[in-house]
Write a protein that holds these residues in place. Structure first.
Motif, PDB file in Angstrom:
ATOM      1  N   GLU A  32      38.668  32.858  62.440  1.00 14.46           N
ATOM      2  CA  GLU A  32      38.839  31.555  62.208  1.00 14.46           C
ATOM      3  C   GLU A  32      38.547  30.839  60.983  1.00 14.46           C
ATOM      4  N   THR A  33      38.093  31.927  60.182  1.00 17.72           N
ATOM      5  CA  THR A  33      37.830  31.429  58.651  1.00 17.72           C
ATOM      6  C   THR A  33      38.978  31.805  57.758  1.00 17.72           C
ATOM      7  N   PHE A  34      40.248  32.193  58.268  1.00 13.42           N
ATOM      8  CA  PHE A  34      41.212  32.594  57.286  1.00 13.42           C
ATOM      9  C   PHE A  34      41.453  31.119  56.640  1.00 13.42           C
ATOM     10  N   PRO A  35      41.641  29.992  57.107  1.00 10.73           N
ATOM     11  CA  PRO A  35      41.978  28.956  56.193  1.00 10.73           C
ATOM     12  C   PRO A  35      40.932  28.678  55.210  1.00 10.73           C
ATOM     13  N   ALA A  36      39.676  28.678  55.634  1.00 13.50           N
ATOM     14  CA  ALA A  36      38.599  28.703  54.591  1.00 13.50           C
ATOM     15  C   ALA A  36      38.696  29.646  53.354  1.00 13.50           C
ATOM     16  N   ARG A  37      38.818  30.819  53.973  1.00 17.59           N
ATOM     17  CA  ARG A  37      39.121  31.820  52.803  1.00 17.59           C
ATOM     18  C   ARG A  37      40.092  31.621  51.848  1.00 17.59           C
ATOM     19  N   LEU A  38      41.312  31.051  52.652  1.00 26.37           N
ATOM     20  CA  LEU A  38      42.389  30.819  51.662  1.00 26.37           C
ATOM     21  C   LEU A  38      42.162  29.692  50.526  1.00 26.37           C
ATOM     22  N   GLN A  39      41.572  28.789  51.063  1.00 23.46           N
ATOM     23  CA  GLN A  39      41.072  27.897  50.112  1.00 23.46           C
ATOM     24  C   GLN A  39      40.278  28.143  49.309  1.00 23.46           C
ATOM     25  N   LEU A  40      39.269  28.842  49.699  1.00 25.05           N
ATOM     26  CA  LEU A  40      38.171  29.504  48.491  1.00 25.05           C
ATOM     27  C   LEU A  40      38.869  30.325  47.397  1.00 25.05           C
ATOM     28  N   LEU A  41      39.913  30.853  48.004  1.00 22.93           N
ATOM     29  CA  LEU A  41      40.432  32.178  47.048  1.00 22.93           C
ATOM     30  C   LEU A  41      41.434  31.222  45.930  1.00 22.93           C
ATOM     31  N   THR A  42      42.049  30.257  46.461  1.00 24.65           N
ATOM     32  CA  THR A  42      42.864  29.563  45.785  1.00 24.65           C
ATOM     33  C   THR A  42      41.941  28.730  44.650  1.00 24.65           C
ATOM     34  N   LYS A  43      40.966  28.107  45.132  1.00 23.40           N
ATOM     35  CA  LYS A  43      40.184  27.337  44.286  1.00 23.40           C
ATOM     36  C   LYS A  43      39.742  28.229  43.103  1.00 23.40           C
ATOM     37  N   GLN A  44      39.155  29.553  43.422  1.00 26.25           N
ATOM     38  CA  GLN A  44      38.873  30.354  42.405  1.00 26.25           C
ATOM     39  C   GLN A  44      39.890  31.017  41.202  1.00 26.25           C
ATOM     40  N   LEU A  89      43.140  38.004  38.773  1.00 22.72           N
ATOM     41  CA  LEU A  89      44.028  37.273  39.122  1.00 22.72           C
ATOM     42  C   LEU A  89      45.182  37.908  40.076  1.00 22.72           C
ATOM     43  N   ASP A  90      45.437  39.025  39.619  1.00 19.99           N
ATOM     44  CA  ASP A  90      46.368  39.992  40.349  1.00 19.99           C
ATOM     45  C   ASP A  90      45.900  39.998  41.772  1.00 19.99           C
ATOM     46  N   ARG A  91      44.404  40.431  41.828  1.00 19.65           N
ATOM     47  CA  ARG A  91      43.917  40.636  43.114  1.00 19.65           C
ATOM     48  C   ARG A  91      43.891  39.549  43.930  1.00 19.65           C
ATOM     49  N   LEU A  92      43.321  38.160  43.260  1.00 20.67           N
ATOM     50  CA  LEU A  92      43.507  37.118  44.099  1.00 20.67           C
ATOM     51  C   LEU A  92      44.904  36.732  44.569  1.00 20.67           C
ATOM     52  N   ASN A  93      45.838  36.944  43.639  1.00 17.57           N
ATOM     53  CA  ASN A  93      47.234  36.490  44.275  1.00 17.57           C
ATOM     54  C   ASN A  93      47.809  37.534  45.412  1.00 17.57           C
ATOM     55  N   TYR A  94      47.133  38.499  45.462  1.00 12.96           N
ATOM     56  CA  TYR A  94      47.442  39.400  46.571  1.00 12.96           C
ATOM     57  C   TYR A  94      47.004  39.049  47.866  1.00 12.96           C
TER      58      TYR A  94
END
Lengths: 134, 134
Positions: free
Chosen positions: A75-87, B102-107
């Motif tokens: 269920e945390t996929f969206p939260a993880r996606l958002q976190l990674l995108t922000k980083q 960044l490569d890893r994050l993009n992946y």
DNA sequence: TCTTGACTTGGAGTCAACTCCAGAGACTAT
DNA sequence: ATAGTCTCTGGAGTTGACTCCAAGTCAAGA
């Protein structure tokens, strides 16, 4: 794999490895019967991830939040996606700042290379190059 | 220019400006008769340099050493050149680390974008992409 | 002149990310 | 089974870079 081996493999101290675990930067590591850490492949890949992210400047907090979410389930996929995108965004900005600074350093270094030859700096002592590349 | 104006112009606090001066990150700033800082163009360009270098991650120590050498005169050209070259090296390395991350994050982001759609992560939960670009 | 607000200093406090330590338990070679 | 080496934990200490504070000084408007 013992903590000593892991610390040598990744070039960080044993204390840092324990600190990372305590901070949630990596999930709890497997232990032997006697309570001694025994890093398995999965543990190692978490360590590797943590070291990579930290080396780029991500905060302990951001990484441990990602790890926390990962252990919470699908269920945390969206939260993880958002976190990674922000980083990623933050890293892209830091990369830009580094590139701008590299431009200035290159400019200054070129001037000093001449200055070391001729004994004097060309133009004003302080003056930015107003670079416009990329 | 007052310290307030300078702090607004460069997006740092007045305390930080005073701290930079105390630490030798910028040379002593011109003062009014009453002892109040009055930043001139030269002061501003030092501030600008300091803010730029700090934003890229150079240490206060490195920058203040450069400033110290600069105020010592022409005999320090070689030392300054060496210092700047070393800092450039460090920044290039930091840039590489950021790019690898960044490569890893993009992946990972790509995988999570799919995961948010489909409800499940493809392949193993942890597995680096072994990027080989550039 | 009085008040209000910006500025001054020296020094203490905060925060992130380690880093070190003491005392105790675990393992290894003789 | 004993010495010697690792490893454990909880907690204190360090470092770099700010950030805040108190008590006082300075300056511009009513």
């Amino acid at each position: 794999m013992t903590i000593k081996e892991v610390s040598e493999k990744y070039g960080i101290t044993q204390d840092t490895l324990r600190f990372y675990e305590r901070s949630g930067l990596i999930p709890p590591v497997k232990r032997t019967a006697g309570g001694i850490r025994d890093y398995g492949p999965e543990d190692l890949s978490w360590v590797e991830l943590a070291v990579c992210m930290r080396s780029a400047g991500l905060t302990v907090e951001a990484i441990s939040e990602y790890v926390r979410l990962s252990r919470l389930g699908d269920e945390t996929f969206p939260a993880r996606l958002q976190l990674l995108t922000k980083q990623r965004e933050a890293l892209l900005e830091q990369k830009k700042r580094i590139e701008a600074t590299l431009d200035r350093l290159n400019y200054k270094i070129a001037r000093y290379e001449v200055a070391v030859e001729t004994g004097k700096l060309t133009w004003e002592p302080e003056e930015p190059p107003q670079s416009q590349n990329k």
